[in-house]
Structure formats: structure tokens, C-alpha cells
Enzyme design. Structure first.
Site, PDB file in Angstrom:
ATOM      1  N   GLY A 104      44.304  47.801  58.988  1.00  0.00           N
ATOM      2  CA  GLY A 104      45.544  47.048  58.770  1.00  0.00           C
ATOM      3  C   GLY A 104      46.730  47.991  58.773  1.00  0.00           C
ATOM      4  N   GLY A 148      50.803  47.108  59.516  1.00  0.00           N
ATOM      5  CA  GLY A 148      51.616  46.244  58.665  1.00  0.00           C
ATOM      6  C   GLY A 148      52.722  46.984  57.926  1.00  0.00           C
ATOM      7  N   GLN A 149      53.374  46.236  57.024  1.00  0.00           N
ATOM      8  CA  GLN A 149      54.539  46.793  56.321  1.00  0.00           C
ATOM      9  C   GLN A 149      54.174  48.071  55.564  1.00  0.00           C
ATOM     10  OE1 GLN A 149      56.089  44.592  52.996  1.00  0.00           O
ATOM     11  NE2 GLN A 149      58.113  45.515  53.153  1.00  0.00           N
ATOM     12  N   ASP A 197      43.954  48.476  63.477  1.00  0.00           N
ATOM     13  CA  ASP A 197      44.518  47.143  63.231  1.00  0.00           C
ATOM     14  C   ASP A 197      43.979  46.221  64.324  1.00  0.00           C
ATOM     15  OD1 ASP A 197      47.305  46.321  61.451  1.00  0.00           O
ATOM     16  OD2 ASP A 197      46.671  44.900  62.987  1.00  0.00           O
ATOM     17  N   ILE A 198      44.183  44.905  64.163  1.00  0.00           N
ATOM     18  CA  ILE A 198      43.841  44.021  65.289  1.00  0.00           C
ATOM     19  C   ILE A 198      44.990  43.958  66.282  1.00  0.00           C
ATOM     20  CG2 ILE A 198      42.025  42.377  64.611  1.00  0.00           C
ATOM     21  CD1 ILE A 198      44.222  40.625  63.436  1.00  0.00           C
ATOM     22  N   ARG A 199      46.153  44.473  65.894  1.00  0.00           N
ATOM     23  CA  ARG A 199      47.304  44.463  66.807  1.00  0.00           C
ATOM     24  C   ARG A 199      47.421  45.819  67.504  1.00  0.00           C
ATOM     25  NH1 ARG A 199      52.410  42.390  63.316  1.00  0.00           N
ATOM     26  NH2 ARG A 199      51.656  43.757  61.680  1.00  0.00           N
ATOM     27  N   TYR A 250      45.887  33.465  47.657  1.00  0.00           N
ATOM     28  CA  TYR A 250      46.096  34.914  47.765  1.00  0.00           C
ATOM     29  C   TYR A 250      45.811  35.593  46.421  1.00  0.00           C
ATOM     30  CZ  TYR A 250      48.917  39.193  48.459  1.00  0.00           C
ATOM     31  OH  TYR A 250      49.370  40.490  48.549  1.00  0.00           O
ATOM     32  N   LYS A 310      42.883  38.169  45.356  1.00  0.00           N
ATOM     33  CA  LYS A 310      43.186  39.507  44.824  1.00  0.00           C
ATOM     34  C   LYS A 310      42.459  39.746  43.506  1.00  0.00           C
ATOM     35  CE  LYS A 310      45.848  41.315  47.971  1.00  0.00           C
ATOM     36  NZ  LYS A 310      45.291  42.369  48.815  1.00  0.00           N
TER      37      LYS A 310
HETATM   38  N1  LIG Z   1      54.060  44.077  51.155  1.00  0.00           N
HETATM   39  C1  LIG Z   1      54.010  43.665  49.893  1.00  0.00           C
HETATM   40  O1  LIG Z   1      55.039  43.334  49.293  1.00  0.00           O
HETATM   41  C2  LIG Z   1      52.679  43.630  49.174  1.00  0.00           C
HETATM   42  C3  LIG Z   1      52.684  43.328  47.805  1.00  0.00           C
HETATM   43  C4  LIG Z   1      51.462  43.273  47.140  1.00  0.00           C
HETATM   44  C5  LIG Z   1      50.274  43.570  47.799  1.00  0.00           C
HETATM   45  N2  LIG Z   1      50.308  43.853  49.127  1.00  0.00           N
HETATM   46  C6  LIG Z   1      49.004  44.118  49.784  1.00  0.00           C
HETATM   47  O2  LIG Z   1      49.035  45.297  50.556  1.00  0.00           O
HETATM   48  C7  LIG Z   1      48.223  45.144  51.726  1.00  0.00           C
HETATM   49  C8  LIG Z   1      49.052  45.414  52.969  1.00  0.00           C
HETATM   50  O3  LIG Z   1      50.152  44.523  52.951  1.00  0.00           O
HETATM   51  P1  LIG Z   1      51.313  44.557  54.044  1.00  0.00           P
HETATM   52  O4  LIG Z   1      52.542  44.102  53.364  1.00  0.00           O
HETATM   53  O5  LIG Z   1      51.298  45.831  54.780  1.00  0.00           O
HETATM   54  O6  LIG Z   1      50.797  43.357  54.971  1.00  0.00           O
HETATM   55  P2  LIG Z   1      51.163  43.046  56.501  1.00  0.00           P
HETATM   56  O7  LIG Z   1      50.891  41.598  56.725  1.00  0.00           O
HETATM   57  O8  LIG Z   1      52.495  43.593  56.832  1.00  0.00           O
HETATM   58  O9  LIG Z   1      50.073  43.914  57.249  1.00  0.00           O
HETATM   59  C9  LIG Z   1      48.717  43.558  57.284  1.00  0.00           C
HETATM   60  C10 LIG Z   1      48.147  44.138  58.567  1.00  0.00           C
HETATM   61  O10 LIG Z   1      46.777  43.762  58.613  1.00  0.00           O
HETATM   62  C11 LIG Z   1      46.482  43.417  59.956  1.00  0.00           C
HETATM   63  N3  LIG Z   1      45.340  42.508  59.959  1.00  0.00           N
HETATM   64  C12 LIG Z   1      45.275  41.211  59.595  1.00  0.00           C
HETATM   65  N4  LIG Z   1      44.037  40.748  59.782  1.00  0.00           N
HETATM   66  C13 LIG Z   1      43.305  41.783  60.245  1.00  0.00           C
HETATM   67  C14 LIG Z   1      41.946  41.945  60.620  1.00  0.00           C
HETATM   68  N5  LIG Z   1      41.098  40.931  60.569  1.00  0.00           N
HETATM   69  N6  LIG Z   1      41.526  43.165  61.039  1.00  0.00           N
HETATM   70  C15 LIG Z   1      42.394  44.214  61.111  1.00  0.00           C
HETATM   71  N7  LIG Z   1      43.692  44.124  60.786  1.00  0.00           N
HETATM   72  C16 LIG Z   1      44.128  42.920  60.359  1.00  0.00           C
HETATM   73  C17 LIG Z   1      47.735  42.740  60.486  1.00  0.00           C
HETATM   74  O11 LIG Z   1      47.771  42.784  61.901  1.00  0.00           O
HETATM   75  C18 LIG Z   1      48.823  43.590  59.840  1.00  0.00           C
HETATM   76  O12 LIG Z   1      49.211  44.660  60.670  1.00  0.00           O
HETATM   77  C19 LIG Z   1      47.635  43.730  51.649  1.00  0.00           C
HETATM   78  O13 LIG Z   1      46.378  43.768  51.023  1.00  0.00           O
HETATM   79  C20 LIG Z   1      48.618  43.020  50.759  1.00  0.00           C
HETATM   80  O14 LIG Z   1      48.011  41.951  50.109  1.00  0.00           O
HETATM   81  C21 LIG Z   1      51.477  43.888  49.822  1.00  0.00           C
END
Ligand SMILES: NC(=O)c1ccc[n+]([C@@H]2O[C@H](COP(=O)([O-])OP(=O)(O)OC[C@H]3O[C@@H](n4cnc5c(N)ncnc54)[C@H](O)[C@@H]3O)[C@@H](O)[C@H]2O)c1
Length: 314
Positions: free
Chosen positions: A10, A13-14, A36-38, A144, A148
Site C-alpha cells: 500500500g 497511498g497518503q 501497491d495495486i496501483r 473501518y 481496526k
Molecule cells: N491517512 C490517515 O489520515 C489515516 C488515519 C488513520 C489510519 N490510517 C491508516 O493508515 C494506512 C494507510 O492509509 P493511507 O491514508 O495511506 O491510505 P490511502 O488510501 O491513501 O492508501 C492506501 C493504499 O493502499 C493501496 N491498496 C488498496 N487495496 C490494496 C490491495 N488490495 N493491495 C495492495 N494495495 C492496496 C491503495 O492503492 C493505496 O495506494 C491504512 O491502514 C489507514 O487505515 C490512515
């Protein structure tokens, strides 16, 4: 000392984009495989090992772990709060199955550590809203949050049963300028900076006085790495740690932006995300993380606003 070889799942992502860059600075570019899948995010493309990997595919994950001699996994792939509510079963499947597979692979392949993030979404309307303690009532209302909290308990179970060194943080809303948010309830606090610079106005999907715990990405990445680098005996909680930096409302972030862009205007049109936000804490007590492994935040609201606007202006 054994050289660590890290797999980030993953990574597009952000959080993943910035965590990948930070871990590469620490362990060396070749020792951190982003997946990632992307297709690769522009900030990662052509800058180090990158693999297309579906976190739901246990065989492909195991194969990669063996082939590359992976010693640590950071599992970030997930469906987030707002996206999860649109398709609850899918969110449960993705969030749980990917975690359980990674935990099994980690035990089987004797990985040194696993990182898996939790969220303030584990808390619900029955939880104390102010200074929410590390240990308190936990009755999440979103799929969600349910995934968690179940995940936290699984992590603790694997630690107790098989001695797996898995570590976790309950992130608050994260704010960043390098990578885009991925469908969470706190995404407004990123969008607002972009819109302030582009159009000098923003319509918030949360109401004016909705306070939520938030953190600047620099702090979140540093905190994550500090937790993972801490000696194991300092990690006293094997469910996720509360982590806090600041708490503000849409009205307050708008006021902070107006100090730099006086013409900026905010309006409010709460949508389904308001209900999710109303179930979450307004501020977090993170004294356990501060005492156990020395967590400290560096960014408050005004310092973050100055940094965000500086970088987004380019
Ligand atoms: N950003 C926040 O504010 C925040 C807050 C609390 C917890 N989190 C946790 O942190 C983690 C990362 O969050 P984020 O904000 O980067 O999320 P995001 O949605 O920006 O990134 C998630 C990434 O996972 C990839 N993904 C989704 N399904 C997939 C799969 N089956 N196989 C491989 N990749 C896959 C997506 O393409 C994406 O790039 C998550 O577990 C999220 O719950 C984030």
C-alpha cells in the site's frame, strides 16, 4: 547486525509514499521494496524497487518475501473510513484478510517486525470524547473502526501466542502536501489548503465546530519510525498506541489560513462524513506513547499551516 529488508504494502497511498521515502533514507534505497495495486506514485516512480502486489494475494506476497529475503513488512493497504462505509463487506474483507495473511507470513518466515496502522476510528460515541485515554470504552460505529479494533486484537494475539513483534499506532487525521488523502473523514483538512491557494474559498463537508484530532505527516512518519526503532522492551502496549499532536475544527483551520490569505472564505455543507466524525474523539491522551518510547510532536496548527502553504505554493 542483520541488514533489514523492508516490504511496504500500500506504498502508493497518503502515508505510504512518504514512509517509503523516509525508510529508504534509513535503510538504503535497494533495501525498501514499495508495493501497491496501483502503478507507482510519481514521487516513487523510477526511484527504487517497486512491485505491483495485491495485498489480498497471500501466495504472491509469500513468494516476494522469500525471493527478496524480506525481514520487515509495513502493511498500509486498506479501505479508509468514508470509502469503507460505501461498501462495508468489502472494507472488512480487505482490511482483515490482508492483515491476517501478513501476520501468518511473518510468523512462518520469522520476520523481525511488522507494522500495521490502526486509527482513532476504533473509538465510538460511548468513548470519552476529550483526552480519550489509551485504555477506554471501545465500541466503533463504522466498519473501518470495527476492522481496526479487531486488527489490533489480532496483532496482540500474534504477539502473545507466537512472539511476533508487531507494532501499531492509532493515527489521528493526517495532513500532507506530498501525497493525496485516500477517502478518510479528515480529508477536508488537506483539501482546504489546496482550495485556499487555488480559489480562496472552500466548502467543508464537516460543520464549523467539529473538533477532531489531527497530525502533520512529518510527525506521523517520524513517530512511526521511532516506534519501529524502539527497543522491544519499551513497547508495553501490543494493541495500538494513541498518538496525538493537535485538535482543531474547520473554523479554526480556516482562521489559521486567513493569517496568510486574508481573502480566504469557508462555508459548510456537512455530508455523511459528519456522522462518522461525530462518533470520534475530539482530542487524544497519548501519555502512554510519550512515557514508553518517547513520542513528541513538533507541529501545531499554525506551524503546519505555514509549512503546507509554503510547499503547496511551490
Ligand atoms: N491517512 C490517515 O489520515 C489515516 C488515519 C488513520 C489510519 N490510517 C491508516 O493508515 C494506512 C494507510 O492509509 P493511507 O491514508 O495511506 O491510505 P490511502 O488510501 O491513501 O492508501 C492506501 C493504499 O493502499 C493501496 N491498496 C488498496 N487495496 C490494496 C490491495 N488490495 N493491495 C495492495 N494495495 C492496496 C491503495 O492503492 C493505496 O495506494 C491504512 O491502514 C489507514 O487505515 C490512515
Amino acid at each position: 547486525m542483520k541488514q533489514e529488508k523492508v516490504l511496504i504494502m500500500g506504498a502508493g497511498g497518503q502515508i505510504g509514499v512518504e514512509l517509503t521515502m523516509a525508510l529508504r533514507a534509513l535503510y538504503g534505497e535497494a533495501n525498501v521494496i514499495a508495493s501497491d495495486i496501483r502503478e507507482a506514485h510519481p514521487l516513487l516512480a523510477g526511484k527504487g524497487p517497486y512491485v505491483l502486489l495485491n495485498a489480498m494475494d497471500a501466495n504472491a506476497t509469500l513468494e516476494l518475501v522469500k525471493k527478496e529475503g524480506i525481514t520487515q513488512i509495513y502493511l498500509l493497504a486498506a479501505l479508509l473510513s468514508a470509502t469503507g462505509e460505501k461498501d462495508p463487506k468489502r472494507a472488512w474483507d480487505i482490511n482483515m484478510q490482508s492483515l491476517l495473511q501478513v501476520l501468518d507470513i511473518a510468523v512462518q518466515e520469522k520476520l523481525t517486525k511488522v507494522y500495521w496502522p490502526s486509527s482513532i476510528a476504533v473509538f465510538g460515541t460511548t468513548t470519552p470524547k476529550q483526552d480519550t485515554p489509551q485504555k477506554t470504552i471501545v465500541e466503533p460505529r463504522t466498519v473501518y473502526g470495527i476492522s481496526k479494533y479487531a486488527g489490533e486484537l489480532w496483532c496482540q494475539y500474534y504477539y502473545q501466542r507466537w512472539g511476533l513483534d508487531v507494532r501499531s499506532i492509532r493515527y489521528p487525521g493526517l495532513i500532507s502536501w506530498k501525497s493525496e488523502p485516500g477517502g478518510g473523514t479528515t480529508d477536508y483538512a488537506v483539501e482546504i489548503y489546496h482550495e485556499a491557494l487555488k480559489h480562496s474559498k472552500y466548502t467543508s463537508f464537516l460543520s464549523a465546530d467539529t473538533y477532531l484530532p489531527m497530525m502533520y505527516m512529518d510527525d506521523a512518519i517520524r513517530g512511526t519510525i521511532e516506534l519501529m526503532e524502539a527497543p522491544a522492551e519499551k513497547i508495553k502496549s501490543r494493541v495500538a498506541y494513541n498518538l496525538s499532536a493537535m485538535s482543531f475544527s474547520p473554523k479554526e483551520i480556516a482562521a489559521s489560513i486567513q493569517q496568510h490569505i486574508p481573502s480566504f472564505e469557508i462555508s459548510y455543507a456537512p455530508d455523511f462524513r459528519q456522522q462518522i466524525a461525530d462518533g470520534w474523539p475530539q482530542s487524544i491522551d497519548d501519555s502512554a506513547a510519550r512515557a514508553d518510547w518517547g513520542w513528541q510532536h513538533h507541529f501545531d496548527l499554525d506551524k503546519m499551516t505555514a509549512d503546507m502553504l509554503h510547499h503547496l505554493k511551490g
